[in-house]
Design an enzyme around this catalytic site. Structure first.
Site, PDB file in Angstrom:
ATOM      1  N   ARG A 134      37.636  53.480  -8.931  1.00 46.11           N
ATOM      2  CA  ARG A 134      37.162  54.859  -9.077  1.00 46.11           C
ATOM      3  C   ARG A 134      36.067  54.910 -10.133  1.00 46.11           C
ATOM      4  O   ARG A 134      36.231  54.376 -11.226  1.00 46.11           O
ATOM      5  CB  ARG A 134      38.312  55.782  -9.472  1.00 46.11           C
ATOM      6  CG  ARG A 134      39.430  55.810  -8.427  1.00 46.11           C
ATOM      7  CD  ARG A 134      40.559  56.740  -8.814  1.00 46.11           C
ATOM      8  NE  ARG A 134      41.655  56.637  -7.846  1.00 46.11           N
ATOM      9  CZ  ARG A 134      42.783  57.338  -7.912  1.00 46.11           C
ATOM     10  NH1 ARG A 134      42.968  58.205  -8.900  1.00 46.11           N
ATOM     11  NH2 ARG A 134      43.717  57.178  -6.992  1.00 46.11           N
ATOM     12  N   ARG A 188      42.702  55.519 -17.904  1.00 44.24           N
ATOM     13  CA  ARG A 188      41.704  55.966 -16.921  1.00 44.24           C
ATOM     14  C   ARG A 188      40.619  54.909 -16.816  1.00 44.24           C
ATOM     15  O   ARG A 188      39.691  54.887 -17.627  1.00 44.24           O
ATOM     16  CB  ARG A 188      41.121  57.327 -17.328  1.00 44.24           C
ATOM     17  CG  ARG A 188      40.290  57.990 -16.230  1.00 44.24           C
ATOM     18  CD  ARG A 188      39.689  59.290 -16.715  1.00 44.24           C
ATOM     19  NE  ARG A 188      40.699  60.257 -17.054  1.00 44.24           N
ATOM     20  CZ  ARG A 188      41.271  61.105 -16.195  1.00 44.24           C
ATOM     21  NH1 ARG A 188      40.901  61.082 -14.931  1.00 44.24           N
ATOM     22  NH2 ARG A 188      42.180  61.974 -16.586  1.00 44.24           N
ATOM     23  N   GLU A 243      50.358  62.534 -16.745  1.00 45.05           N
ATOM     24  CA  GLU A 243      50.549  62.289 -15.310  1.00 45.05           C
ATOM     25  C   GLU A 243      50.605  60.793 -15.008  1.00 45.05           C
ATOM     26  O   GLU A 243      49.751  60.021 -15.444  1.00 45.05           O
ATOM     27  CB  GLU A 243      49.399  62.941 -14.528  1.00 45.05           C
ATOM     28  CG  GLU A 243      49.531  62.770 -13.025  1.00 45.05           C
ATOM     29  CD  GLU A 243      48.583  61.711 -12.477  1.00 45.05           C
ATOM     30  OE1 GLU A 243      49.040  60.903 -11.654  1.00 45.05           O
ATOM     31  OE2 GLU A 243      47.409  61.680 -12.881  1.00 45.05           O
ATOM     32  N   SER A 259      51.103  61.530  -8.676  1.00 45.76           N
ATOM     33  CA  SER A 259      50.922  62.776  -7.933  1.00 45.76           C
ATOM     34  C   SER A 259      51.475  62.562  -6.535  1.00 45.76           C
ATOM     35  O   SER A 259      51.092  61.600  -5.862  1.00 45.76           O
ATOM     36  CB  SER A 259      49.444  63.169  -7.853  1.00 45.76           C
ATOM     37  OG  SER A 259      48.996  63.727  -9.059  1.00 45.76           O
ATOM     38  N   ARG A 300      49.364  52.498 -16.067  1.00 49.19           N
ATOM     39  CA  ARG A 300      49.977  53.620 -16.795  1.00 49.19           C
ATOM     40  C   ARG A 300      51.463  53.368 -17.054  1.00 49.19           C
ATOM     41  O   ARG A 300      52.001  53.778 -18.086  1.00 49.19           O
ATOM     42  CB  ARG A 300      49.773  54.924 -16.026  1.00 49.19           C
ATOM     43  CG  ARG A 300      48.338  55.396 -16.040  1.00 49.19           C
ATOM     44  CD  ARG A 300      48.188  56.858 -15.662  1.00 49.19           C
ATOM     45  NE  ARG A 300      46.816  57.297 -15.834  1.00 49.19           N
ATOM     46  CZ  ARG A 300      46.440  58.557 -15.975  1.00 49.19           C
ATOM     47  NH1 ARG A 300      47.343  59.521 -15.956  1.00 49.19           N
ATOM     48  NH2 ARG A 300      45.158  58.876 -16.145  1.00 49.19           N
TER      49      ARG A 300
END
Length: 430
Positions: free
Chosen positions: A263, A278, A350, A353, A391
């Site tokens: 990403r 991230r 988070e 999701s 994460r």
């Protein structure tokens, strides 16, 4: 992609629901495009019928030896008009398709109002955040002190937002991926897949990454083939069934894969620049479920419990929240975020999701089943992280750290690692 007729028939209700996620639906423009498309189809059909009639008349008069020059000219003009109308029809169809591809999924009323994480509604908390008798370190300080995280050399290789994980850290990453896959395949009934990491524009469009999020993707190619690095295994897993009709008896389908994810994070510079929260490249175990449309909300609860099971196995404190309508992903109609406790930040962040996309992706990708009457209908698709490796690694280091800089790992990982503790110097200890 939406059914244009359904949006128009919904009228103000469609406008209301899309406004909740910050999208202003222009119904009059949509109706105009649909009307132009329908009119061009009708006119072209009429002209084709007239062209066929004239062609028959030309044949009849030619056999009778009559003059057909005027009729042939008329036939030529009709064919030219038909070609012009077909070109216009294609243009209008492309305009309509572009508009429909830009419209996000309609949020369910179960999603609270709001446009950011501040409006998420907590559903439940599981586990107690650890109480330390010392100031806890973040995963960067812990990992670098142990020698299992190396951001300096990663930057040398690729620039910022990459990491190198070494030694027992790399073994821990491998153990986490295997544990998650074992949970999903052996306990939850998912079928593991190994999928391509490069996919086509059509595949990216099928799950909603394109055209809207092109700047967030890494594009490449082979010869004259345009390809994109996958941002998540959701993309290839869901599109495995693109343009297919799945027998109703085979539903629901449950698929999982461990893949790297790529990403650009184009819209998030300045956020989470420290550590592995991230990054441009990370790995993740993904879950995808495909079911009958009326079963999607029940499947969402099931899939959420599967993601939670991973955190429970690791003795990690977390909470589940319902995302606000304006904060959900483009393709989702309802999303649960699972947030893990990060002691260094004194908050939940988070980690997964889990989204119910309804029939939105299935319409774009052409994934269908047949109802009891044999009619072809779109399926529903769902996806969720189960879980991201980086994460999870960060949460493990932070929640299970000890005062001496070591980390005691949960029992569930011992069969995969052969040790229970990472010493402060990065060596494994039983």
């Amino acid at each position: 992609m939406h059914d244009v007729r359904a949006l128009i028939d919904m009228g103000d209700e469609a406008v209301r629901r899309l406004a909740r996620r910050g999208y202003a639906l222009d119904l009059s423009s949509l109706e105009s495009l649909q009307s132009r498309r329908n009119q061009s189809i009708r006119t072209a059909d009429d002209l084709r019928a007239e062209s066929k009639r004239v062609a028959q008349e030309v044949q009849q008069k030619a056999r009778a030896g009559e003059d057909i020059s005027e009729l042939k000219e008329n036939a030529r003009k009709l064919k030219e008009q038909i070609r012009e109308l077909e070109a216009e029809q294609e243009q209008v169809q492309a305009e309509l398709r572009d508009v429909l591809l830009s419209i996000p999924n309609l949020p369910l009323d179960d999603a609270p109002d709001g446009d950011s994480e501040d409006f998420a509604v907590e559903v439940r908390r599981v586990g107690n955040p650890p109480a330390f008798s010392f100031d806890p370190k973040d995963h960067v300080d812990l990992g670098e002190a142990m020698g299992i995280l190396d951001f300096r050399r990663a930057t040398k290789l690729s620039g910022p937002r990459f990491s190198v994980v070494r030694g027992v850290g790399a073994a821990l990453e491998r153990a986490l991926a295997t544990l998650f896959l074992d949970l999903h395949t052996r306990r939850h009934g998912y079928v593991e897949h190994s999928v391509p990491f490069l996919v086509s524009r059509k595949t990216m469009t099928g799950t909603g990454q394109l055209p809207k999020f092109e700047e967030d993707l890494f594009a490449t190619g082979v010869a004259d083939r345009e390809l994109f690095l996958i941002p998540t295994a959701e993309v290839p897993l869901t599109n495995l069934y693109a343009d297919e009709i799945i027998p109703r008896a085979e539903l629901p389908l449950a698929l999982t894969a461990h893949t790297p994810c790529f990403r650009s994070e184009a819209g998030s510079y300045g956020r989470d620049t420290r550590g592995i929260l991230r990054q441009h490249q990370f790995s993740k175990v993904e879950m995808v479920r495909i079911c009958a449309a009326e079963e999607s909300q029940a499947e969402l609860e099931k899939m959420t419990s599967h993601a939670e099971a991973c955190l429970k196995e690791l003795d990690l404190a977390y909470r589940v929240v319902t995302l606000a309508a304006g904060d959900m992903g483009f393709s989702a109609q309802l999303t649960y975020d699972i947030e893990v406790w990060l002691p260094s930040q004194h908050t939940y962040r988070e980690i997964s999701s889990v989204s119910d996309c309804g029939t939105f992706q299935a319409r774009r990708a052409g994934i269908r089943t047949r109802d009891a009457q044999g009619k072809s209908t779109p399926v529903a698709t769902l996806n969720g992280s189960g879980l991201p490796i980086g994460r999870t690694l960060a949460a493990l280091l932070e929640q299970h750290q000890q005062q001496d800089g070591s980390v005691v790992l949960p029992e569930a990982l011992v069969p995969y690692l052969g040790f229970r503790c990472i010493a402060a110097d990065g060596t494994p200890e039983a």
